[in-house]
Enzyme design. Sequence first.
Site, PDB file in Angstrom:
ATOM      1  N   ILE A  99       1.010  -1.513  -0.417  1.00 48.11           N
ATOM      2  CA  ILE A  99      -0.102   0.110   0.077  1.00 48.11           C
ATOM      3  C   ILE A  99       0.462   1.344   0.383  1.00 48.11           C
ATOM      4  O   ILE A  99       0.638   2.151  -0.800  1.00 48.11           O
ATOM      5  CB  ILE A  99      -0.913  -0.067   1.177  1.00 48.11           C
ATOM      6  CG1 ILE A  99      -1.711  -0.892   1.027  1.00 48.11           C
ATOM      7  CG2 ILE A  99      -2.253   1.491   1.055  1.00 48.11           C
ATOM      8  CD1 ILE A  99      -3.141  -1.454   0.613  1.00 48.11           C
ATOM      9  N   GLY A 100       1.892   1.332   0.750  1.00 48.46           N
ATOM     10  CA  GLY A 100       2.485   2.698   0.912  1.00 48.46           C
ATOM     11  C   GLY A 100       2.384   3.426   1.614  1.00 48.46           C
ATOM     12  O   GLY A 100       2.366   4.719   1.264  1.00 48.46           O
ATOM     13  N   CYS A 123       8.749   0.079   8.190  1.00 47.78           N
ATOM     14  CA  CYS A 123       8.776   1.002   6.314  1.00 47.78           C
ATOM     15  C   CYS A 123      10.367   0.961   6.181  1.00 47.78           C
ATOM     16  O   CYS A 123      10.688   2.448   6.854  1.00 47.78           O
ATOM     17  CB  CYS A 123       7.776   2.266   6.583  1.00 47.78           C
ATOM     18  SG  CYS A 123       7.672   3.149   7.154  1.00 47.78           S
TER      19      CYS A 123
HETATM   20  C1  LIG Z   1      -3.066  -4.250   3.280  1.00 52.76           C
HETATM   21  C2  LIG Z   1      -2.960  -3.961   4.695  1.00 52.76           C
HETATM   22  C3  LIG Z   1      -1.697  -2.934   4.637  1.00 52.76           C
HETATM   23  C4  LIG Z   1      -0.985  -2.723   6.338  1.00 52.76           C
HETATM   24  N1  LIG Z   1      -0.961  -1.316   6.433  1.00 52.76           N
HETATM   25  C5  LIG Z   1      -0.262  -1.569   7.566  1.00 52.76           C
HETATM   26  C6  LIG Z   1       0.437  -0.020   7.713  1.00 52.76           C
HETATM   27  O1  LIG Z   1       0.049   0.930   7.274  1.00 52.76           O
HETATM   28  N2  LIG Z   1       0.948   0.335   9.012  1.00 52.76           N
HETATM   29  C7  LIG Z   1       1.503  -1.026  10.070  1.00 52.76           C
HETATM   30  O2  LIG Z   1       2.318  -0.630  10.715  1.00 52.76           O
HETATM   31  N3  LIG Z   1       1.502  -2.356   9.823  1.00 52.76           N
HETATM   32  C8  LIG Z   1       0.026  -2.171   8.209  1.00 52.76           C
HETATM   33  N4  LIG Z   1      -0.097  -4.286   8.296  1.00 52.76           N
HETATM   34  C9  LIG Z   1       0.416  -5.325   8.703  1.00 52.76           C
HETATM   35  C10 LIG Z   1      -0.428  -5.072   9.883  1.00 52.76           C
HETATM   36  O3  LIG Z   1      -0.823  -4.540  10.841  1.00 52.76           O
HETATM   37  C11 LIG Z   1       0.124  -6.345   9.987  1.00 52.76           C
HETATM   38  O4  LIG Z   1       0.918  -6.520  11.064  1.00 52.76           O
HETATM   39  C12 LIG Z   1       0.058  -7.839   9.371  1.00 52.76           C
HETATM   40  O5  LIG Z   1      -0.828  -7.860   8.340  1.00 52.76           O
HETATM   41  C13 LIG Z   1      -0.038  -8.906  10.552  1.00 52.76           C
HETATM   42  O6  LIG Z   1      -0.790  -9.042  10.802  1.00 52.76           O
HETATM   43  P1  LIG Z   1      -2.323 -10.637   9.747  1.00 52.76           P
HETATM   44  O7  LIG Z   1      -1.989 -11.131   9.022  1.00 52.76           O
HETATM   45  O8  LIG Z   1      -2.953 -10.614  10.775  1.00 52.76           O
HETATM   46  O9  LIG Z   1      -2.266  -9.114   8.549  1.00 52.76           O
HETATM   47  C14 LIG Z   1      -0.921  -3.881   7.494  1.00 52.76           C
HETATM   48  C15 LIG Z   1      -0.890  -4.811   6.513  1.00 52.76           C
HETATM   49  C16 LIG Z   1      -2.082  -5.300   5.512  1.00 52.76           C
HETATM   50  C17 LIG Z   1      -2.224  -6.707   5.105  1.00 52.76           C
END
Ligand SMILES: Cc1cc2nc3c(=O)[nH]c(=O)nc-3n(C[C@H](O)[C@H](O)[C@H](O)COP(=O)(O)O)c2cc1C
Lengths: 302, 302, 249, 249
Positions: A69-70, A128
């Site tokens: 997403i960035g 990031c």
């Molecule tokens: C689409 C998407 C967007 C994410 N955006 C962020 C973000 O903006 N900041 C962040 O710290 N983590 C972000 N993450 C990471 C999640 O918060 C989480 O740490 C990671 O997806 C692992 O958890 P999960 O396996 O339950 O998805 C994002 C994950 C996904 C899938």
Amino acid sequence: MLDIKLPGLNLKNPIIPASGCFGFGREFADLYDLSLLGGIAIKSATLEKRYGNPTPRIAETPEGMLNAIGLQNPGVDTIIEKELPWLETFDTEIIANVAGATEEDYIEVIKRLNDNNTVKAYELNISCPNVKHGGIGLGTSPELAANITRLAKAAATKPVYVKLSPNVTDIVSIAKAVEEVGADGIVLINTLLGMRLDLNTAKPVIANVTGGLSGPAIKPVAIRMVYQVYQAVNIPIIGVGGITCAQDVLEFLYAGASAVQVGMYNFVDPFVCPKIIEELPSVLERYGLKNIQEAIGRSHHE
Amino acid sequence: MLDIKLPGLNLKNPIIPASGCFGFGREFADLYDLSLLGGIAIKSATLEKRYGNPTPRIAETPEGMLNAIGLQNPGVDTIIEKELPWLETFDTEIIANVAGATEEDYIEVIKRLNDNNTVKAYELNISCPNVKHGGIGLGTSPELAANITRLAKAAATKPVYVKLSPNVTDIVSIAKAVEEVGADGIVLINTLLGMRLDLNTAKPVIANVTGGLSGPAIKPVAIRMVYQVYQAVNIPIIGVGGITCAQDVLEFLYAGASAVQVGMYNFVDPFVCPKIIEELPSVLERYGLKNIQEAIGRSHHE
Amino acid sequence: MRISQDTIISNDKIAKDTYQMVLQPDEMPVILPGQFVNIKIDGLMLRRPISVCSVDETTYMIIYKTIGEGTKRLSEMSAGKVLDVLEPLGSSFPIHEELDEVLLIGGGVGVPPLYEVAKQYRKMNKQVAVVLGFNDMESKFYDIEFRRLGCSVYVATMDGTSGIKGTVIDCIKEYGLKTDFVYSCGPMRMLEAVNNNYSKGYLSFEARMACGMGACMGCVCKDSKDKELYYRICKEGPVFEIGKVEIVC
Amino acid sequence: MRISQDTIISNDKIAKDTYQMVLQPDEMPVILPGQFVNIKIDGLMLRRPISVCSVDETTYMIIYKTIGEGTKRLSEMSAGKVLDVLEPLGSSFPIHEELDEVLLIGGGVGVPPLYEVAKQYRKMNKQVAVVLGFNDMESKFYDIEFRRLGCSVYVATMDGTSGIKGTVIDCIKEYGLKTDFVYSCGPMRMLEAVNNNYSKGYLSFEARMACGMGACMGCVCKDSKDKELYYRICKEGPVFEIGKVEIVC
Ligand SMILES: Cc1cc2nc3c(=O)[nH]c(=O)nc-3n(C[C@H](O)[C@H](O)[C@H](O)COP(=O)(O)O)c2cc1C
Ligand SMILES: Cc1cc2nc3c(=O)[nH]c(=O)nc-3n(C[C@H](O)[C@H](O)[C@H](O)COP(=O)(O)OP(=O)(O)OC[C@H]3O[C@@H](n4cnc5c(N)ncnc54)[C@H](O)[C@@H]3O)c2cc1C
Ligand SMILES: Cc1cc2nc3c(=O)[nH]c(=O)nc-3n(C[C@H](O)[C@H](O)[C@H](O)COP(=O)(O)OP(=O)(O)OC[C@H]3O[C@@H](n4cnc5c(N)ncnc54)[C@H](O)[C@@H]3O)c2cc1C
Ligand SMILES: Cc1cc2nc3c(=O)[nH]c(=O)nc-3n(C[C@H](O)[C@H](O)[C@H](O)COP(=O)(O)O)c2cc1C
Ligand code: FES
Ligand code: FES
């Protein structure tokens, strides 16, 4: 039986939608009452508005997905103005996930949020890649991680949780480094760096080339890191990575997490968080536990 | 159309069962002719016989598995005496995966294998925690990795491939370090470090506590590392991690692999390797490729 | 060993969480008593090893307990569905024509592999005493089937809701069973007790398996004397002579 | 938007790699023309977004092409199976009562969402010209159905095996179609051409989606003028006014 107190956070249950997987809650509020949730980690806030990466930003993988997403977000000021007042109307703990291109950015975002009463704690997203440091994320070295944490702690009037990157050789040394400089808690894990190629074009499926791998596929890595870090630090850990059900939550609690975040599974089943909250008491019971306190770190006890 | 020449290896096709997932081939020889295979990477050989870790050593995970076999093997001398002469009867390229507790162990194993004509190349497994270096694997620092590679190259009379650990912050720097000291090729990736807890006992499912995660779940990480390393080195890469079908092979070739290894999927479908070999030509055709040469590194070309 | 496409002929619940499934391979292999099959279940990574309970001309039968996702999915499958199965695997219970009587000791889902042993001995008209241990009456199965073969059957349950209250060993003591050649399969603690109480016969073991065919070294156990010697439960086992392997609970 | 358990009423092949499925939700929601549903498919992680082609009292219909694992599995499902579906999602094609004639331009599986638009305009007895583009004759579908509604239908195929040889734009030129209010859906290159050739009407876009409901920012596109403004294709879209979003091929 589900409630847990963490620095700054009075969680009625340990279930928190993960940053980036819940926007600012508006879409999910159409489906259920957000006050059911222990807390909400909002999408990463940066100082300026960010457009993010080109599309495609999404790819499916076996039991997981990639995203790039960035950090698209409207910027901290708009979040303060438009999103937080709305989130204030729910009885749940708001965690502001903070990101930036430079250390100064992080600090400035924190300063602007300090006066906001809706936000109960910060979550530093140091996973990031950071332009200032030659594309190596702040989260990949103990020194850089400690430095940004120190600066954040100095600026913040609320507890600071640090969300670590799993793409490192030694997660424990980074966790210890941020604990040492005063982090109030650790969030484990962000996404693993991954990639997929389109067989037709031979090009990466994701425009940004690489993306972050999340979902059940990474759960064993997340559990391992929570387990290792729990043995090394004395601050609470919030576990995240691949959670889909109440049993997964229990596994994270056993490993040492005090609360958990649910990420991409919100996309698969938008009701996953309230479902887990509903099922958690009976799952605790099934394994002979009176409350989540008894579950936390249980795999380390005799 | 499937053949490919790599240092020391004259592969009739790019399909090689991965070390530890094929034993010494005996069980699979009951099912099909091993001469069908491009090559075989035999189970890690150590100087002394190794019993390995306590059981349970196996756990299932979403689209993957954990293992903590602990390099159980009969020791290099027994392998030379009992396994290699038997493998010699097949028309396929044998790669000896070499492991050890100390640098000296690696070198001694190599020395004993130097005179053996069945072995066509070495694969240094530097992904296992090394007692001499405080439990940090040789594969987790560019210096240690380069050092063992240099020693191996000096001792070896056959090409040396280095099999890298994915549990590192910067895979590229390690790949470059081993290339610099003369590695003939790189094998990417070994398993990710993971863990599962048994909800009934709250204890790790695997007696060794942590285990190596393999299978489709880790493929995006493997592809990413092959892709990144291909851009940084000029020696061939053998890709491994989550391959289940000919399409997966093509994805690895596109990313930059010159050949691939198939690991745990041999357990799911013992015929997976011959199946892939059979299907590969038509899959190449479907994507307009005349041979595997055209596929290698294609995602990096214009 | 071969990969076979096995059609489910029937799949019925026979006790608490316990199911009996009849499978018809595309081509029936020779399956010896005590051998197992390794079943691929859609959506799960690793195959599930299950002992063969009984063998017929063109079909074989398994009995399994639903303990996790795999066996749960298995229990939900209907007749007609085709399963991908590696079969048969592992060592078998040797049958000794010279014996006059044998004692079979089974616990829970360790009972099934003993059934084919009973069949073979009864075919030769030998005396077969069968001691079956379960948690409770609802979990009990196959006591009647063993009786039908002409075995003398003794049941123990942990909660005493059927037969003797206690373990299979308690049961053997209670009834004063003297036969000293045993075939046993069941939970580790039970095998340990049998191993300590008897010196002749065979034990069948379980282990977490990845390949089920001897290639991965996932399922090993040690020799009881030579700590340097190990066996693969899927290949040299699951059946071992009593006393041969080290028992770790 | 709601999660619904939708029963498959029928699932039939209607052209090369192209299937038509009728679904009956547990409770029928209001679905507007151009909206889509997001279907969970067993064993795959992400839901699959598919446009609604036509809506009835208690059912709705989708048309999909098998391009990968998800749509392949969908094509193998039989009537009676229940799917977990998020529905309806996204913006819709606004219907303008004041218009006398509209031009619908569809390419491949971009055709389906236009069908409901045609239905609505034909219900009001408006003139509806439909230009359909396909790769070849075998891929062609729904030309007859549009005709049955009373639309004038023009077909283009890339290989010339049916109708005009060439693109939908070639087809429009060839037939000298002058209607200037368009509804269009199809591949990016086609939308780009439509966007360049017309200034009134609506385009419907596709994007790789994770949540399909506006939460993840996975599916965004930019405003054509204000590069700081972005839209979520799953939420503000998939239907946008022509010229509104930047088209990236
Ligand atoms: C689409 C998407 C967007 C994410 N955006 C962020 C973000 O903006 N900041 C962040 O710290 N983590 C972000 N993450 C990471 C999640 O918060 C989480 O740490 C990671 O997806 C692992 O958890 P999960 O396996 O339950 O998805 C994002 C994950 C996904 C899938
Ligand atoms: C040689 C052999 C013969 C067996 N015969 C029978 C039988 O006749 N009837 C019967 O009910 N069960 C039998 N088992 C046990 C059976 O394999 C497990 O109950 C089953 O694999 C559980 O799968 P699951 O998905 O339901 O459980 P889960 O716990 O979800 O399985 C997760 C993983 O652990 C493994 N696992 C879990 N429990 C066991 C176990 N006890 N032994 C080995 N692997 C395990 C699974 O195979 C899988 O890989 C046998 C095991 C072995 C090794
Ligand atoms: C709003 C919208 C409406 C759509 N309407 C239709 C329709 O009516 N009929 C139809 O046939 N197709 C439609 N599509 C495209 C359809 O979603 C994809 O063809 C489908 O997701 C492919 O899934 P797969 O598993 O077969 O392919 P795979 O390539 O295996 O899918 C892998 C991943 O990529 C995604 N993906 C692949 N192609 C596309 C694509 N073109 N658009 C979006 N995601 C994609 C999948 O959803 C999945 O997450 C629509 C897409 C969107 C966004
Ligand atoms: C059971 C098992 C045993 C393994 N043993 C070894 C080993 O001895 N030496 C080694 O270098 N890699 C070993 N590996 C790692 C594999 O060779 C391979 O790198 C890894 O499993 C990723 O490939 P996959 O996803 O196809 O399984 C082992 C993997 C498994 C699953
Ligand atoms: S399970 Fe692989 S050797 Fe036994
Ligand atoms: S797919 Fe998540 S915002 Fe559109």
